[in-house]
Each structure stands twice: as C-alpha cells, then as structure tokens.
Enzyme design. Structure first.
Site, PDB file in Angstrom:
ATOM      1  CD1 TRP A 102      -9.202  13.407  -6.010  1.00 44.84           C
ATOM      2  CD2 TRP A 102      -8.629  11.290  -6.450  1.00 44.84           C
ATOM      3  NE1 TRP A 102      -7.935  13.409  -6.566  1.00 44.84           N
ATOM      4  CE2 TRP A 102      -7.563  12.123  -6.840  1.00 44.84           C
ATOM      5  CE3 TRP A 102      -8.504   9.908  -6.641  1.00 44.84           C
ATOM      6  CZ2 TRP A 102      -6.384  11.623  -7.410  1.00 44.84           C
ATOM      7  CZ3 TRP A 102      -7.322   9.415  -7.197  1.00 44.84           C
ATOM      8  CH2 TRP A 102      -6.281  10.269  -7.573  1.00 44.84           C
ATOM      9  CG  ASP A 172     -10.390  10.346  -0.086  1.00 45.22           C
ATOM     10  OD1 ASP A 172      -9.401  10.740   0.570  1.00 45.22           O
ATOM     11  OD2 ASP A 172     -10.359  10.158  -1.325  1.00 45.22           O
ATOM     12  CE  LYS A 196      -3.280  14.578  -3.260  1.00 38.40           C
ATOM     13  NZ  LYS A 196      -4.183  13.487  -3.573  1.00 38.40           N
TER      14      LYS A 196
HETATM   15  C1  LIG Z   1      -4.716  12.478  -4.150  1.00 40.42           C
HETATM   16  C2  LIG Z   1      -6.018  11.942  -3.744  1.00 40.42           C
HETATM   17  C3  LIG Z   1      -6.299  10.553  -3.782  1.00 40.42           C
HETATM   18  C4  LIG Z   1      -5.308   9.542  -4.312  1.00 40.42           C
HETATM   19  O1  LIG Z   1      -4.261   9.378  -3.437  1.00 40.42           O
HETATM   20  P1  LIG Z   1      -3.132   8.262  -3.665  1.00 40.42           P
HETATM   21  O2  LIG Z   1      -2.299   8.427  -2.458  1.00 40.42           O
HETATM   22  O3  LIG Z   1      -2.430   8.605  -4.940  1.00 40.42           O
HETATM   23  O4  LIG Z   1      -3.792   6.953  -3.743  1.00 40.42           O
HETATM   24  C5  LIG Z   1      -7.535  10.130  -3.349  1.00 40.42           C
HETATM   25  N1  LIG Z   1      -8.452  10.993  -2.898  1.00 40.42           N
HETATM   26  C6  LIG Z   1      -8.226  12.326  -2.847  1.00 40.42           C
HETATM   27  C7  LIG Z   1      -9.291  13.234  -2.327  1.00 40.42           C
HETATM   28  C8  LIG Z   1      -7.006  12.826  -3.260  1.00 40.42           C
HETATM   29  O5  LIG Z   1      -6.773  14.145  -3.202  1.00 40.42           O
END
Ligand SMILES: *Cc1c(COP(=O)(O)O)cnc(C)c1O
Length: 361
Positions: A102, A172, A196
C-alpha cells in the site's frame, strides 16, 4: 446456513450486534418512519447522526481540538492523490516510507502531483521488516512524510512513528484504525477507509491538523479541498448515508466493549495465539515477518508444501473459516483478524490448523 468466521482482508467481518441492529432498523430508523437510506442528509435526524459520529470518533480516538474530523469518499486510494493536492505544490517535495504494497501504491499515485522521495524501503527484504529510523533519508523542507503503519498484505505493523522533527506525518491507517490507542498529536493526517475496521466501504475517515487544513499550496476545485469539507462538517454533498450510519453503530459497539485499550488487549490476545500456533508448528506453517513488526491485524502464513494450499482452503471453508487465501503478492494464506473477529474465531482457526497438520502430515 450459519455465519462463518470471516478472515477477509476487506471488506471484512463486522460485529454481529451491529448487523442485527442495522437489520432491525432498516425499515424504520428512529422516529423517521423511513429507512436511513431514504431520508435527507439535510434533515434533523441525519445531521444529529453526523454530529454524534464525529463526537464519538473524537472521544474514542482521542482527537485533540486542533484537528478536524472528516468523513469523505473515494477510499484510501483517492486520498493517495488528494493528500498531495492539499498539502503540497507541484514543486514541493514529499517523503514516503515504503514498507509494502500500500505504501508503494501511495507513492505511485502522488508522483504526478509532487516531487516524491522514498526515505527508505523494505523491498530488498521482501517487506518482512521496517527500515530502521537511522536509515531514513529525510528530505529537508519536505511538505510531509507519508507512512503506512499497517501493511495489510505483507502483515507488517509498527506502533508509533519515530521522531522526525517538524515534518507533518501522514499515516494511512486503513487496516489498523481503532485497533489500539494512538497518540493523534504525533500526526498531521490520519486517514483510513472504513471497510476494514470501521464499517462499510464508501466512507473514508480523515483526521487533519488545523494548520494543514489552512494551507493552500495550489488551486483546487472545492470538492477536492479538505478545508471545504471541514467547513460543511462532511456534508458538502450527499454523503454515503448508510456507511455513516454503520460506522456510528461500530463506534457504539467499540465503546460498549471498553474502547481502544480493550480492542488492543483483545487483538494482542488473538495474535499471540495465532503466531504461537504458527511458530510452534515445527515449520509446518511459517510467517516470515520480523517478530518486532508482526501485524496485530493481518497474519500471512505459508504451508510447508504449497501443494497443500488447495486442500487447506477447501477444508477450512467447509469448517466455516472463510476467505483465508493469501494475496497473490505473498502467496499462501492470510488471516485478517480485525476488531470484529472474536477470540473464538482465532481459536477455531488454530484448532483447524493443528488438525489439518496432523491429518495431512
Ligand atoms: C485496503 C487498503 C487501501 C485501499 O483502500 P481502498 O478503500 O480500496 O482505496 C489502502 N491502504 C491500506 C493500508 C489498505 O489496507
């Protein structure tokens, strides 16, 4: 039919009481005589929901008063681009710590918008560890440093960001938000997709310090400007109302369980059990991550013989242990055990793994 234990990386398992309540309230929400899906986001009831959502998030996460809390759309991926738009001009530099899938995506999205610099990368070690602070090559005057405290695919997590001076740290936290207490004051921005650990896809949380909100490094349309969303308290345009509602329920559930300290305790208990089973399997199962940085949310593991993968997946599924297939970048299996996964679910997985190893030798 009965619900299984869902180990999906995302969208992922939600607390059952949250789903039941949403089911009960689907036709008539509060005193509205209509569903939350059918009412105006300008109406009293929805505005009250929005206010409570923000207040609860602030309290649970311990957000200081000099930060705005925004509920946006686009997923973390859109904000890979929108963050450089809001924090930096085209000639500015932005630093990125690359620790896996990511964070690699985050740099790629920022490239056309700002001069990106990778301060360190764990790529040579196949992202099984986090580069030590002493190896980071920070750019003087960088607009921000971007980090990914939990790499969902590689299963690498670090707790707090080491000291980096005055540069705003942008994190993030899509896959570990609300999994443990965090010192928000150490960050310029914390952002996370909801699907998540916080609710349904379609909602993205972004917590941003006021001075960064006031920064205007380039002309931007209103809809992409964080300050414009802050001014309208996340209701600049029609929000994903049901996702707001579900996250409000998840926050109430976390609160009732004892808040983030209790989430952290449970997540430690779950991962301690799972890593102990992997490490105690005499090499039948293996997790390659540096023990200092093993994730409390996503646990990738391989079987000693990949030819057994198919059998593992079909037998685990039949036992009600769902979505254990690993990401193709890593292979093998991955158990994502976010807040909603109970200890019993991990125990069921660990028991299954022991039984599988005995039966398949
Ligand atoms: C799942 C995830 C993303 C992507 O998320 P989207 O909502 O599909 O854009 C980005 N960063 C991390 C750490 C993730 O787990």
């Amino acid at each position: 039919m009965s619900r299984g234990y869902n180990f999906s990386a995302g969208p992922s398992m939600l607390p059952e009481p949250v789903l039941r309540r949403a089911q009960e309230e689907l036709l008539e929400w509060g005193g509205e005589r209509a569903s939350v899906l059918e009412v105006s986001h300008r109406g009293k009831a929805f505005v009250a929901l929005n206010d409570k959502l923000e207040a609860d998030l602030r309290r649970l996460l311990g957000v200081p008063s000099n930060y705005a809390v925004l509920f946006l759309q686009g997923g973390a991926t859109q904000h890979f681009a929108q963050i450089p738009m809001n924090l930096a001009g085209p000639d500015d530099s932005a630093d990125y710590l690359v620790t896996g899938h990511w964070s690699t995506k985050a740099v790629a999205e920022a490239k056309t918008l700002v001069k990106t610099h990778v301060v360190a990368t764990g790529e040579a070690g196949k992202f099984t560890s986090v580069p030590e602070r002493a190896q980071w090559q920070l750019t003087p005057g960088a607009a921000y440093l971007h980090v990914t405290p939990n790499e969902t695919i590689q299963g690498v997590e670090f707790e707090e960001v080491p000291d980096v001076g005055d540069v705003p740290v942008v994190a993030d936290m899509s896959s570990n938000i609300l999994s443990r207490p965090v010192d928000v004051s150490r960050y310029g921005i914390i952002y996370a997709g909801a699907q998540k650990n916080m609710g349904a896809a379609g909602l993205t949380l972004l917590v941003i310090r006021d001075d960064l909100l006031a920064h205007k490094p380039r002309p931007l349309p209103n809809i992409l400007t964080y300050a414009a969303h802050a001014k309208e308290k996340s209701l600049l345009n029609t929000p994903p109302a049901f996702a707001f509602y579900l996250t409000a329920l998840v926050l109430e559930w976390i609160d009732a369980q004892g808040g983030l300290a209790e989430m952290a305790r449970r997540n430690r208990a779950k991962t301690d059990m799972l890593y102990a089973a992997i490490d105690g399997s005499n090499g039948y199962y293996r997790n390659p991550v540096d023990p200092r940085y093993r994730s409390r949310m996503n646990v990738p593991f391989t079987l000693h013989d990949a030819a057994l993968d198919e059998a593992f997946l079909s037998e685990s599924k039949a036992a009600g242990l769902l979505t254990l297939k690993g990401h193709k970048a890593v292979g093998g299996m991955r158990a994502s055990i976010y807040n909603a996964m109970p200890l019993e679910g991990v125990r069921a997985l660990v028991d299954f793994m022991g039984d599988f190893a005995r039966r398949h030798g």
